[in-house]
Enzyme design. Sequence first.
Site, PDB file in Angstrom:
ATOM      1  N   CYS A   1      35.309 -37.053 -64.035  1.00 46.72           N
ATOM      2  CA  CYS A   1      34.140 -37.388 -64.852  1.00 46.72           C
ATOM      3  C   CYS A   1      34.177 -36.731 -66.224  1.00 46.72           C
ATOM      4  O   CYS A   1      33.400 -37.095 -67.106  1.00 46.72           O
ATOM      5  CB  CYS A   1      32.871 -36.972 -64.125  1.00 46.72           C
ATOM      6  SG  CYS A   1      32.941 -37.234 -62.362  1.00 46.72           S
TER       7      CYS A   1
ATOM      8  N   HIS B   1      25.053 -34.906 -68.896  1.00 41.58           N
ATOM      9  CA  HIS B   1      25.924 -35.565 -67.920  1.00 41.58           C
ATOM     10  C   HIS B   1      25.043 -36.448 -67.038  1.00 41.58           C
ATOM     11  O   HIS B   1      25.359 -37.600 -66.798  1.00 41.58           O
ATOM     12  CB  HIS B   1      26.673 -34.507 -67.118  1.00 41.58           C
ATOM     13  CG  HIS B   1      27.716 -35.062 -66.201  1.00 41.58           C
ATOM     14  ND1 HIS B   1      28.641 -36.004 -66.606  1.00 41.58           N
ATOM     15  CD2 HIS B   1      27.992 -34.816 -64.895  1.00 41.58           C
ATOM     16  CE1 HIS B   1      29.446 -36.309 -65.585  1.00 41.58           C
ATOM     17  NE2 HIS B   1      29.068 -35.612 -64.542  1.00 41.58           N
TER      18      HIS B   1
ATOM     19  N   GLU C   1      22.545 -29.053 -63.788  1.00 38.46           N
ATOM     20  CA  GLU C   1      22.665 -29.196 -65.243  1.00 38.46           C
ATOM     21  C   GLU C   1      21.414 -28.648 -65.929  1.00 38.46           C
ATOM     22  O   GLU C   1      21.500 -27.977 -66.959  1.00 38.46           O
ATOM     23  CB  GLU C   1      22.887 -30.670 -65.611  1.00 38.46           C
ATOM     24  CG  GLU C   1      23.198 -30.840 -67.097  1.00 38.46           C
ATOM     25  CD  GLU C   1      23.647 -32.247 -67.461  1.00 38.46           C
ATOM     26  OE1 GLU C   1      23.532 -33.161 -66.617  1.00 38.46           O
ATOM     27  OE2 GLU C   1      24.110 -32.424 -68.613  1.00 38.46           O
TER      28      GLU C   1
ATOM     29  N   LYS D   1      23.476 -42.519 -68.649  1.00 36.76           N
ATOM     30  CA  LYS D   1      23.851 -43.112 -67.358  1.00 36.76           C
ATOM     31  C   LYS D   1      22.677 -43.785 -66.667  1.00 36.76           C
ATOM     32  O   LYS D   1      22.875 -44.584 -65.754  1.00 36.76           O
ATOM     33  CB  LYS D   1      24.469 -42.050 -66.448  1.00 36.76           C
ATOM     34  CG  LYS D   1      25.810 -41.523 -66.952  1.00 36.76           C
ATOM     35  CD  LYS D   1      26.455 -40.574 -65.951  1.00 36.76           C
ATOM     36  CE  LYS D   1      27.751 -39.978 -66.481  1.00 36.76           C
ATOM     37  NZ  LYS D   1      27.545 -38.894 -67.458  1.00 36.76           N
TER      38      LYS D   1
ATOM     39  N   HIS E   1      27.662 -44.677 -64.289  1.00 37.37           N
ATOM     40  CA  HIS E   1      28.666 -43.631 -64.527  1.00 37.37           C
ATOM     41  C   HIS E   1      30.046 -44.281 -64.599  1.00 37.37           C
ATOM     42  O   HIS E   1      30.654 -44.603 -63.586  1.00 37.37           O
ATOM     43  CB  HIS E   1      28.597 -42.616 -63.389  1.00 37.37           C
ATOM     44  CG  HIS E   1      29.433 -41.390 -63.609  1.00 37.37           C
ATOM     45  ND1 HIS E   1      30.286 -41.237 -64.676  1.00 37.37           N
ATOM     46  CD2 HIS E   1      29.522 -40.242 -62.880  1.00 37.37           C
ATOM     47  CE1 HIS E   1      30.877 -40.053 -64.599  1.00 37.37           C
ATOM     48  NE2 HIS E   1      30.431 -39.430 -63.520  1.00 37.37           N
TER      49      HIS E   1
ATOM     50  N   PHE F   1      34.087 -34.069 -60.955  1.00 37.28           N
ATOM     51  CA  PHE F   1      34.513 -33.977 -59.569  1.00 37.28           C
ATOM     52  C   PHE F   1      35.836 -33.227 -59.565  1.00 37.28           C
ATOM     53  O   PHE F   1      36.773 -33.623 -60.254  1.00 37.28           O
ATOM     54  CB  PHE F   1      34.814 -35.414 -59.128  1.00 37.28           C
ATOM     55  CG  PHE F   1      34.102 -35.843 -57.898  1.00 37.28           C
ATOM     56  CD1 PHE F   1      32.777 -35.554 -57.695  1.00 37.28           C
ATOM     57  CD2 PHE F   1      34.785 -36.580 -56.928  1.00 37.28           C
ATOM     58  CE1 PHE F   1      32.134 -35.988 -56.561  1.00 37.28           C
ATOM     59  CE2 PHE F   1      34.139 -37.028 -55.794  1.00 37.28           C
ATOM     60  CZ  PHE F   1      32.812 -36.727 -55.616  1.00 37.28           C
TER      61      PHE F   1
END
Lengths: 376, 418
Positions: free
Chosen positions: B170, B310, B321, B340, B345, B404
């Site tokens: 990501c 994110h 976050e 997103k 995503h 990830f």
Amino acid sequence: MREVWITGIGLATSLGEGLAPHLAALRDPAAGPVLDETSFAPWSIHPLPSLPFESQIPRRDFRQMETWQRLGSFTAGLALDSAGAKTLGAGIDLIVAAGGGERDTALDEAIFADMAGVPAAELGGWLNQRVMAGLRPTLFLAQLPNLLAGSITMVHGVARSSRTLMGGEAAAADALRLGMAKIALGGGEMALVGGATSPARWDDLFTYGCGGLPWRGPWQPVAERGANGGGFCLGGIGAFLLLEEAGHARARGATPFARLTQVATSMATRQGADTAEASAAVLLGQFGGRLRPGAAVFSTATGVTEAMAAETAFLAGAGLGQPLFIGDLLGHGAEASFAAAVALAALLAQAGEAPQTLVSGFGPWRGEALALVEAV
Amino acid sequence: MKDHRGRPVVAVTGLGLVSPLGFGVVDNWAALVAGRSGVRPITRFDTANLKTSFAGTVMLPEEAGGRFVRSADRMHRYAEMAADEALAMAGLGGKGGFPGPLVLGMPPIEIEMADRVAAAARANTPTYPAMVGMPPEEMRRDRTLLVGPPARLAAQYGTRGAPLALSTACATGVTAIQFAMEAIWYGEAEAVLCICTEASITPESLIRFSLLQALSTRNDSPETASRPFDATRDGFVMAEGAACLVLESAAHAKARGARPLGYVLGGGEFADGFHRTRSNPDGSTIVTAMRRALDDAGVTPEQIDYVNAHGTSTPENDKMECLGMQTVFGARVPPASSNKSMIGHSISASGAIEAVFSLLTIRDQKLPPTINYHNPDPAIVLDVVPNVARDARVERVLSNSFGFGGQNSCLVLAASPV
């Protein structure tokens, strides 16, 4: 430009684990490779021996990986150990060259066997159900290319940065080039660079087979395969190098295996005048006068006909000596081959047996790379 | 034109976008500030028995008739559409001769299940040993080898030197921009073609993420499924698309009379060794990544006007976050919204897509919203620019990407080089 040393080497291949069996093979190439010509017949591989992965990887992490990641995490640990840098991970940049991880080929084949009677209109939904029911959830984490780096961070604490390049031999050489550049230009002090490849994979043979790349039949030396269609024999290779700024190494009392003087990469289209030979000749020009007559030459040429011919023509045309084909010792390790060749050159440099080695690598389809390794 | 560390200032002179919201920067930005969702039911393959049957898909013109497009070709098409737009905007690299290297953020391409099944059906026995060397005709090297996509694009755009193909899951988009900046900082190039593309919406990829319980399963309401920071968020939504940025040294841009669209001041990263899919519970790793980005850019937390979060819509990410931002910014956390919520995503492309949107945020002094935000999460105290875009003074943006596998990377983008 700051001086970059190789202060750690982690190596495990079909020849064994650690530095001694590899040095022995370099001194006696005639002893020949370790082969498995039956398990994947008619394709031959250089198989991995049983390796003590548990000595570098805790059991709970071990279960999350397949062979490729275990081999990479294992050799990354060996490299850190050999540099005396196991506790310095937070200050080490990580650049991994990675391919894709293992599939569950047994599941695939069970699905292929059962699908014959499924009506075409229902096949999509049927496949969804079978894959969903059969796939081990954590296998995904063993497949993603960046998860080798993730595993190395988790197991060994290498964390200053973590980047993963993809794309076979080209990625391997670029990982080394970027790791070196970062240190040489003051962006960091230490970089752990390398890759790993497991050879015992039908899914890889299938993928490479689409490109007509694997060598079919009993093993032959790479230079002799061209007459029979060419191709590579996959080899199990885990190879990691700890690159370190010379002053940093001196200050902590680390001893170098060798100096990594230069790494240069390019990618010709290999069409028309844009040949791999011409591309490599430009790279060699960047080495200036540093390469002296009599330098040893290691080649990661794989035995794939066109690339092999181009690489040998380039080396001969440049007046360089007869290359040692690493593929004859270790097989083709894709993302791990170039780092392994540099590691072998560094071993010889430290042993006082090769003050300079030019490492040459033409990817079987794309990518040209040269590196210069010198005794400190 | 040097930055606070004596490095060449890096300008952005070309932008290109493909996302579920449309093709091109103009359409994408208009849809984003209008708060429109690009998430929809998947129609290109049978979704029966899948836990999640929707995604942020992009329909290529050539698949209007239902033609099957392989992922490897799909990601190439998105990449070239974004690159064509960015190069035209930059006025650089005409006739396939770009004066610098290619950096390509991309997913690990693989032979899709449909092609494996086809090969098995053709083989003497439905096993791999019988399938090797019997692939479908179309399985060329540039569609099966990982070096294929960068080689194909490098040849197409005539970029110089070895192209880099990378994946940090990501965080790929941010890592790609970091590689591009470093090439300029280290004097290897004056200009870099940075493309990030994603096309992993296949049954098998959906299943893999579903088995990790990472995806939203709101099949009855795809367009409201991505709801970052909302208390009822239940996972991320897979998406596809591409972004391209033409990065140049500011001096190079000036010398050729190009007008910078903005600047990338710096980036920061830190890898998380805590867990493969979850971040360190105290948030220290993402905090370090954010702080390193600010340090690298030479700015203080107070100088950040907006965070392009994110914001994946997973329970874990959004909470962590927020905690991370509260640690970095203290009492004054700037507004932080998630693109997103609208585009889903687009894993390997998301960091670059969000960098483009960050530059547009600065250009138009307008914060895009976090849509589908209706139920505040008591654990998340944040101005997420809920549901409606708004005007704001924006000089500098922090853009976060947390991967990830523990690869956490952040960028600082700005209107001016200091």
